[in-house]
Design an enzyme around this catalytic site. Structure first.
Site, PDB file in Angstrom:
ATOM      1  N   GLY A  29       0.833  -1.188   0.000  1.00 36.29           N
ATOM      2  CA  GLY A  29       0.000   0.000   0.000  1.00 36.29           C
ATOM      3  C   GLY A  29       0.867   1.237   0.000  1.00 36.29           C
ATOM      4  CG  ASN A  30       1.136   3.304  -2.955  1.00 40.41           C
ATOM      5  OD1 ASN A  30       0.269   4.043  -3.410  1.00 40.41           O
ATOM      6  ND2 ASN A  30       1.428   2.148  -3.504  1.00 40.41           N
ATOM      7  CB  SER A  46       9.007   1.416  -5.140  1.00 40.95           C
ATOM      8  OG  SER A  46       8.525   0.184  -5.597  1.00 40.95           O
ATOM      9  CG  HIS A  96      -3.046   1.483  -4.291  1.00 40.65           C
ATOM     10  ND1 HIS A  96      -4.198   0.813  -4.676  1.00 40.65           N
ATOM     11  CD2 HIS A  96      -2.009   0.692  -4.688  1.00 40.65           C
ATOM     12  CE1 HIS A  96      -3.864  -0.304  -5.288  1.00 40.65           C
ATOM     13  NE2 HIS A  96      -2.553  -0.410  -5.304  1.00 40.65           N
ATOM     14  CG  HIS A  98      -3.168  -4.811  -2.959  1.00 37.11           C
ATOM     15  ND1 HIS A  98      -2.923  -5.725  -3.951  1.00 37.11           N
ATOM     16  CD2 HIS A  98      -2.824  -3.592  -3.480  1.00 37.11           C
ATOM     17  CE1 HIS A  98      -2.426  -5.105  -5.023  1.00 37.11           C
ATOM     18  NE2 HIS A  98      -2.349  -3.818  -4.762  1.00 37.11           N
ATOM     19  CG  ASP A 121     -23.309   7.778   8.908  1.00 41.14           C
ATOM     20  OD1 ASP A 121     -24.343   8.458   8.817  1.00 41.14           O
ATOM     21  OD2 ASP A 121     -23.091   6.985   9.843  1.00 41.14           O
ATOM     22  CG  HIS A 172      -5.110  -3.118  -9.046  1.00 36.38           C
ATOM     23  ND1 HIS A 172      -4.361  -2.227  -9.777  1.00 36.38           N
ATOM     24  CD2 HIS A 172      -4.437  -3.294  -7.896  1.00 36.38           C
ATOM     25  CE1 HIS A 172      -3.278  -1.908  -9.092  1.00 36.38           C
ATOM     26  NE2 HIS A 172      -3.312  -2.538  -7.952  1.00 36.38           N
ATOM     27  CE1 TYR A 230     -20.673  11.542  13.931  1.00 39.67           C
ATOM     28  CE2 TYR A 230     -18.796  12.643  12.930  1.00 39.67           C
ATOM     29  CZ  TYR A 230     -19.323  11.605  13.670  1.00 39.67           C
ATOM     30  OH  TYR A 230     -18.493  10.626  14.162  1.00 39.67           O
TER      31      TYR A 230
END
Lengths: 232, 232, 232, 232
Positions: A29-30, A46, A96, A98, A121, A172, A230
């Site tokens: 993830g990034n 990376s 991003h 997974h 919500d 993906h 809220y």
């Protein structure tokens, strides 16, 4: 000190939230954090494990994906981030992952139906799942094309990036965004929760129907409408 | 020191249990603690993360939902709490979460059938799921109406709030209550466990039937009957 | 110092493993440790949270369920433990939990089929699920009858308690045992893992068949046969 | 100091990752680390809990499964490791676990279909599931035969061990390998994640199809091809 120090720190902090929120294992993830004035964003390098990250290791990239500062190679998804920043002018952060349930919906190539107020919500629409890319584009500039795959799908469906903020790239995994990197990560965690509950809801009641419009409207507006009540 | 200090501390402690028991992420839940003598309750402020809470940040509200003390805006669900305290005179604490399995049953709009003794140790009835509200009420005073949605359903079904203590609001999520805030949180965690096991039970055996009456009665009475022999 | 100090410490330590192994929430489980010479066992007090336990709080009970030492009321399941110790002369520890997956199989009233070597490494048979008790017995001495429900089922099916060591009480939850309290808890954790994987196996392949006899025999014997070569 | 100290430390560190990554309970897994020059590997001792391990307790074994150094008995799966090292000359580490989802696919005797880019980032093929062994081989040298069960299956299917690196032994559980012990453990964790998401994908969409070839190729090559641009 780098003039990009503030976004390096925002990107570093946001990336470090991913393993804490159980959204990633290893380097799956990034997150990036943009400075709109300077026209750049800071992104995770990376393949570097989260425990080895520091603000200094973040890479500074412009919205055409040119590396501006940093010794390491940026995330392999950098061009997708760049396209989204370029096309969506009010975005300040992108995430991003997974994550298990959101990625499974993406693999299943289904939009996530809005089944309850947890979803309402945050969003008034089903979480879109963009169909897989055409083969000629896959062979081209893949990560750049992934960005336009998202942008074109939103346009085609008449959806605003400000309204959606969460999307599944078919086969993906999810991308989420927001006004800053922290909010982008928040959206990834909310999406994962919505994705898990949507599957469970269908398992508990295979004949379940979408939330009715009046409830969608009410819940979204109490958090995000002009008369929202809220938060502080 | 505020004369409401004791319920602020009870509400604070009970709210802090929610993330520890994995019942919430971010700010997805709220607990209140009432003082019946003073006719008020302490409740979580709206949208404040659990790690930023303190007893001082709890908001004191009366049973008509008027703010009595506190600098922050109370939970957006405050009016639902107020209605429940007003209508159910022996309740001392209320808990609302979007916990994964209980919320999925609420989204699926199904009552949770009583399948085993874990359920019967706590309740003799299926966990009720209140149908979604009519549109005209949604447009009205929504959170206030949510309280009466619960109260009216219980009356309609001839159920006592003392017997039930856990309810699913259809399309939304669970509310639980009890003699105090700690017990309300306990009931939310028990409900989550019951909700998960009920789904798994149906997956293991799609033809499963409800627990028989003799076992329901036995398990409930050994914990809660006049001759109970559970606990100290 | 009490002459039962050693089993109080064994029972205390074994009970404290339950929350660490995610087999219980709140007070949903109890472990006992027997001293065969003295004809007694130490068991968790009823309804006391694990974090408040100490060896001194364990209650000493004989195999007819008479309290021998201790200021607190023993677990409400004490008579079931007593019957099992009385009837199964080589048992040194017993564990009862409401762990999620094993309890769901018990609620579904299905034996857990032997689908793989994880199961065969420990047991050569399906994990039995004892049918719910007859109503007249439920109205009688319920926990005592639960013990004989288990014992009679094993006899009826020609199963040895030494071979089985794990059982599901239909509609209720699992009981496990072993040469000591630590082994009984180990068996509860193994059972929970087997129970989860058996459900997943059926979901992945609804036409799956039981493990073949040659593999059952091989895996059990390499761990437990006369020529076993597992462990030190 | 032993001339095998470096692989003892690698094997120790890799074994200690298994409980941290939630791939094992108790002693349900083992990792080994090879030294190709010396023609040996270091492996976990059999039945010793992870918290009691140290580099010194690792056992040194050659590729014919002869014990070279160490006071403890090596893992009961040692002969399988030995066969894999002997037949696959570029492997530097092997990992075996009974992780929940991968083991469930093995029990279900199904290969794991490639449904998304998380899978394609690592492998271009479905994760193979080797059919259970013939009875005469089970009665023979079982763990040695398990090694050849894997090797022969790969040959039969025309698969390279360098390409696959993850395999399910039908009815049993996964084995993974890699250039070193750390990579073998990494592959076990990735496999567990892929296995969970593949089941969820089929539950979300029972008509889901495999990932298309163009995407398989693209994702694998960006991480592993000659022009890979993932990592540093």
């Amino acid at each position: 000190m780098s003039k990009y120090q503030h976004i390096k720190e925002l990107a570093y902090k946001a990336n470090m939230e991913l393993p804490k929120l159980n959204l990633v294992i290893f380097t799956f993830g990034n997150v990036s954090a943009a400075d709109r004035e300077l026209g750049v964003f800071a992104i995770k390098p990376s393949g570097v494990p989260y425990e080895d990250l520091s603000p200094e290791k973040m890479v500074i990239v412009d919205f055409d994906a040119n590396i501006i500062e940093g010794k390491l190679r940026p995330s392999s998804d950098t061009k997708t981030h760049a396209v989204l920043y370029k096309e969506c002018e009010e975005i300040g952060g992108i995430c991003h992952t997974h994550s298990t349930y959101a990625t499974s919906w993406a693999q299943a190539q289904r939009c996530i139906p809005i089944y309850g107020t947890t979803h309402a919500d945050h969003k008034t629409v089903d979480i879109p799942c963009v169909p897989p890319m055409h083969d000629d584009r896959i062979k081209g500039d893949y990560e750049y094309e992934t960005g336009y795959q998202i942008i074109n799908y939103l346009k085609e469906k008449g959806l605003s990036y400000k309204e959606v903020e969460m999307i599944l790239v078919g086969n993906h995994a999810p991308f989420t965004w927001g006004k800053n990197a922290e909010k982008a990560v928040y959206n990834s965690a909310v999406l994962e929760s919505i994705a898990q509950m949507a599957l469970l809801t269908e398992q508990i009641n295979p004949n379940v129907t979408r939330l009715k419009d009046s409830l969608i409207k009410k819940h979204f507006e109490r958090k995000h409408g002009p008369d929202s009540y809220y938060g502080q």
